[in-house]
Design an enzyme around this catalytic site. Structure first.
Site, PDB file in Angstrom:
ATOM      1  N   ASN A 151     124.942 121.923  19.968  1.00 33.56           N
ATOM      2  CA  ASN A 151     125.376 123.199  20.553  1.00 33.56           C
ATOM      3  C   ASN A 151     126.588 123.815  19.839  1.00 33.56           C
ATOM      4  O   ASN A 151     126.918 124.981  20.057  1.00 33.56           O
ATOM      5  CB  ASN A 151     125.690 123.056  22.052  1.00 33.56           C
ATOM      6  CG  ASN A 151     124.463 122.932  22.923  1.00 33.56           C
ATOM      7  OD1 ASN A 151     124.477 122.265  23.950  1.00 33.56           O
ATOM      8  ND2 ASN A 151     123.366 123.588  22.524  1.00 33.56           N
ATOM      9  N   TRP A 152     127.219 123.018  18.946  1.00 34.65           N
ATOM     10  CA  TRP A 152     128.324 123.584  18.154  1.00 34.65           C
ATOM     11  C   TRP A 152     127.827 124.719  17.273  1.00 34.65           C
ATOM     12  O   TRP A 152     128.620 125.535  16.800  1.00 34.65           O
ATOM     13  CB  TRP A 152     128.953 122.498  17.263  1.00 34.65           C
ATOM     14  CG  TRP A 152     129.742 121.474  18.010  1.00 34.65           C
ATOM     15  CD1 TRP A 152     129.347 120.198  18.313  1.00 34.65           C
ATOM     16  CD2 TRP A 152     131.068 121.599  18.546  1.00 34.65           C
ATOM     17  NE1 TRP A 152     130.336 119.541  19.009  1.00 34.65           N
ATOM     18  CE2 TRP A 152     131.408 120.375  19.158  1.00 34.65           C
ATOM     19  CE3 TRP A 152     132.013 122.640  18.566  1.00 34.65           C
ATOM     20  CZ2 TRP A 152     132.635 120.152  19.785  1.00 34.65           C
ATOM     21  CZ3 TRP A 152     133.236 122.417  19.194  1.00 34.65           C
ATOM     22  CH2 TRP A 152     133.534 121.192  19.794  1.00 34.65           C
ATOM     23  N   GLY A 157     120.825 131.365  29.475  1.00 36.35           N
ATOM     24  CA  GLY A 157     120.926 132.569  28.643  1.00 36.35           C
ATOM     25  C   GLY A 157     119.853 133.582  29.013  1.00 36.35           C
ATOM     26  O   GLY A 157     120.127 134.782  29.162  1.00 36.35           O
ATOM     27  N   ARG A 158     118.623 133.101  29.180  1.00 39.32           N
ATOM     28  CA  ARG A 158     117.519 133.997  29.537  1.00 39.32           C
ATOM     29  C   ARG A 158     117.705 134.571  30.942  1.00 39.32           C
ATOM     30  O   ARG A 158     117.392 135.725  31.211  1.00 39.32           O
ATOM     31  CB  ARG A 158     116.176 133.260  29.409  1.00 39.32           C
ATOM     32  CG  ARG A 158     115.669 133.216  27.985  1.00 39.32           C
ATOM     33  CD  ARG A 158     114.642 132.150  27.796  1.00 39.32           C
ATOM     34  NE  ARG A 158     115.232 130.816  27.809  1.00 39.32           N
ATOM     35  CZ  ARG A 158     114.552 129.698  28.026  1.00 39.32           C
ATOM     36  NH1 ARG A 158     113.273 129.752  28.261  1.00 39.32           N
ATOM     37  NH2 ARG A 158     115.171 128.535  28.010  1.00 39.32           N
ATOM     38  N   ASP A 200     118.075 124.070  31.377  1.00 34.72           N
ATOM     39  CA  ASP A 200     117.871 125.084  30.338  1.00 34.72           C
ATOM     40  C   ASP A 200     117.497 126.435  30.956  1.00 34.72           C
ATOM     41  O   ASP A 200     116.846 126.484  32.000  1.00 34.72           O
ATOM     42  CB  ASP A 200     116.763 124.601  29.390  1.00 34.72           C
ATOM     43  CG  ASP A 200     116.828 125.289  28.039  1.00 34.72           C
ATOM     44  OD1 ASP A 200     117.735 126.116  27.829  1.00 34.72           O
ATOM     45  OD2 ASP A 200     115.962 125.002  27.194  1.00 34.72           O
ATOM     46  N   LEU A 222     112.674 117.055  24.283  1.00 37.47           N
ATOM     47  CA  LEU A 222     113.768 116.211  24.759  1.00 37.47           C
ATOM     48  C   LEU A 222     115.108 116.634  24.166  1.00 37.47           C
ATOM     49  O   LEU A 222     116.161 116.394  24.765  1.00 37.47           O
ATOM     50  CB  LEU A 222     113.444 114.755  24.402  1.00 37.47           C
ATOM     51  CG  LEU A 222     114.265 113.642  25.010  1.00 37.47           C
ATOM     52  CD1 LEU A 222     114.334 113.748  26.528  1.00 37.47           C
ATOM     53  CD2 LEU A 222     113.693 112.290  24.617  1.00 37.47           C
TER      54      LEU A 222
HETATM   55  C1  IPE Z   1     121.217 125.881  28.737  1.00 42.87           C
HETATM   56  O1  IPE Z   1     120.967 127.245  28.745  1.00 42.87           O
HETATM   57  C2  IPE Z   1     122.700 125.589  28.834  1.00 42.87           C
HETATM   58  C3  IPE Z   1     123.316 124.914  27.685  1.00 42.87           C
HETATM   59  C4  IPE Z   1     122.742 124.599  26.550  1.00 42.87           C
HETATM   60  C5  IPE Z   1     124.719 124.602  27.829  1.00 42.87           C
HETATM   61  P1  IPE Z   1     120.714 128.023  27.384  1.00 42.87           P
HETATM   62  O2  IPE Z   1     122.003 128.605  26.922  1.00 42.87           O
HETATM   63  O3  IPE Z   1     120.031 127.154  26.391  1.00 42.87           O
HETATM   64  O4  IPE Z   1     119.754 129.196  27.868  1.00 42.87           O
HETATM   65  P2  IPE Z   1     118.567 129.872  27.065  1.00 42.87           P
HETATM   66  O5  IPE Z   1     117.673 128.787  26.560  1.00 42.87           O
HETATM   67  O6  IPE Z   1     119.183 130.655  25.957  1.00 42.87           O
HETATM   68  O7  IPE Z   1     117.902 130.726  28.089  1.00 42.87           O
HETATM   69 MG    MG Z   2     118.099 126.878  25.840  1.00 46.44          MG
END
Ligand code: IPE
Ligand code: MG
Length: 236
Positions: free
Chosen positions: A68-69, A23-24, A20, A191
């Site tokens: 995630n969809w 994105g950040r 995880d 989790l």
């Molecule tokens: C995890 O990184 C990757 C996937 C879910 C595929 P995130 O995309 O959740 O990153 P943050 O949490 O926004 O930083």
């Molecule tokens: Mg994330």
């Protein structure tokens, strides 16, 4: 004897990772989220190499969840392109390391080109005898349990004959050991529907480090910490 990265004992048989923070990480560096995921995939390749240096038999990465969809379509598409790239462009590299690729999750809903690419990678590495690399793609823990029950009932099995060991053989992870160590990066301590059956007695390791920054020293630290935990499985 002092424990070092080389003589960590005991080691987990099965490590599961929630990578995880892509994105950040991207935001911090002024990149797009998809670029963050690209860095995440590159780090996954490095991590496979680090983990493969230990006699660890199974590693499972949470790539894309059934939830995630809900992300914006371009990000979902970006993730799909990246995993396809991973199982095609890096296939030889993984195969040469004697690693066996496996997919856990629902095929249903995945674009057919991606299904084909993953199936090809699985078939290509099926006879490898080294570490198993599970890619959880379109994976959900509750979906997995529902799928297992559906399969069990369809096979006209009798409910009264069901026990935990039999049930586990209907999960996507049939034949694999439960998760010993669950690592989640990115400063989240949940989790998120990942391997909910298989982590019932896992040791959890949470770190603030964002996934693309999680390196060799970090995995060593996690394995060392695991080796010091006292696992009693409900006993004394
Ligand atoms: C995890 O990184 C990757 C996937 C879910 C595929 P995130 O995309 O959740 O990153 P943050 O949490 O926004 O930083
Ligand atoms: Mg994330």
């Amino acid at each position: 004897m002092k424990l070092t990265a080389k003589n960590i004992h005991p080691l987990p048989s099965h490590v599961a990772i929630v990578p995880d923070g892509n994105g950040r990480w991207a935001q911090k560096h002024g990149f797009s989220r998809v670029h963050g995921h690209r860095e995440g995939v590159l780090n996954m390749l490095r991590m496979i190499q680090y983990i493969n240096a230990y006699p660890i038999k199974y590693v499972t990465f949470y790539g894309f969840s059934t939830e995630n969809w809900n992300r914006p379509e371009p990000e979902v598409q970006g993730l799909f392109d990246l995993v396809e790239e991973f199982v095609t462009q890096h296939l030889d590299e993984i195969h040469q390391k004697n690693i066996k690729i496996s997919h856990i999750g629902r095929w249903n809903g995945l674009p057919s080109n991606l299904q084909n690419a993953i199936q090809k990678a699985v078939a290509h590495t099926a006879n490898n005898s080294g570490m198993t690399l599970n890619i959880a793609w379109n994976y959900g823990g509750r979906a997995e349990i529902v799928d297992a029950v559906t399969k069990y009932v369809k096979n006209e099995n009798k409910p009264q004959q069901l026990d935990e060991k039999t049930f586990a053989n209907y999960l996507y992870t049939a034949g694999m050991p439960d998760v010993d160590l669950l690592i989640r990066t990115g400063n989240e301590t949940r989790l998120s529907n990942f391997l909910i059956w298989q982590t019932a007695y896992s040791e959890y390791y949470f770190t603030k480090v964002l996934w693309p920054d999680f390196g060799k020293r970090d995995i060593e630290k996690a394995l060392l910490e695991y080796s010091k935990r006292n696992r009693r499985f409900g006993g004394l």
